[in-house]
Scaffold this motif. Structure first.
Motif, PDB file in Angstrom:
ATOM      1  N   LEU A  18     -30.944  -7.114  11.576  1.00 29.29           N
ATOM      2  CA  LEU A  18     -30.632  -6.657  12.747  1.00 29.29           C
ATOM      3  C   LEU A  18     -31.199  -7.688  13.915  1.00 29.29           C
ATOM      4  N   ALA A  19     -31.881  -8.628  13.584  1.00 33.51           N
ATOM      5  CA  ALA A  19     -32.274  -9.854  14.415  1.00 33.51           C
ATOM      6  C   ALA A  19     -31.185 -10.782  14.355  1.00 33.51           C
ATOM      7  N   ARG A  20     -30.384 -11.176  13.308  1.00 29.36           N
ATOM      8  CA  ARG A  20     -29.249 -11.936  13.351  1.00 29.36           C
ATOM      9  C   ARG A  20     -28.187 -11.626  13.947  1.00 29.36           C
ATOM     10  N   GLY A  21     -27.890  -9.984  14.029  1.00 32.09           N
ATOM     11  CA  GLY A  21     -26.595  -9.440  14.632  1.00 32.09           C
ATOM     12  C   GLY A  21     -26.881  -9.155  16.276  1.00 32.09           C
ATOM     13  N   LEU A  22     -27.978  -9.829  16.736  1.00 33.27           N
ATOM     14  CA  LEU A  22     -28.202  -9.644  18.272  1.00 33.27           C
ATOM     15  C   LEU A  22     -27.132 -10.246  19.018  1.00 33.27           C
TER      16      LEU A  22
END
Length: 114
Positions: A18-22
């Protein structure tokens, strides 16, 4: 997907994904895009029988809770970018909510947040 059904390792992996896809933080905008059509009032104009002149787009934003919304004109050349920035904000909010839920579940399990 129910967070409580996942292992702690799976939760950490999901949080990392999720953090990488921000979306890029510089490309967010909170507000609403309003699209209007207006009639000019001339009796022989095409807008008498049609939807009106437009679309004209406006961005409605609120800086602080309890404050009146501010509305500003969005030029046609910028409306696609404004729409993307608004979508990025919605995505960011959804992702942050899911990350917070994962962190709360890890804390409930007495797991490390690292």
């Amino acid at each position: 997907m129910n967070i409580q059904d996942l292992s702690s390792t799976a939760l950490l992996k999901r949080r990392h994904q999720l953090a990488r896809g921000l979306p890029p933080i510089e490309q967010i905008l909170r507000g609403s895009l309003i699209e209007t059509y207006k009639r000019c009032g001339r009796p022989n104009c095409h807008c008498v029988d049609g939807p009106g002149h437009g679309p004209k787009r406006y961005l409605s934003t609120i800086s602080r809770t309890g404050e009146r919304p501010r509305v500003g004109y969005v030029p046609n050349a910028a409306h696609t970018e404004v729409r993307e920035f608004l979508a990025n904000f919605r995505k960011l909010r959804e992702v942050l909510n899911e990350i917070c839920a994962i962190n709360a579940e890890l804390l409930r399990r007495r797991e490390s947040l690292d």
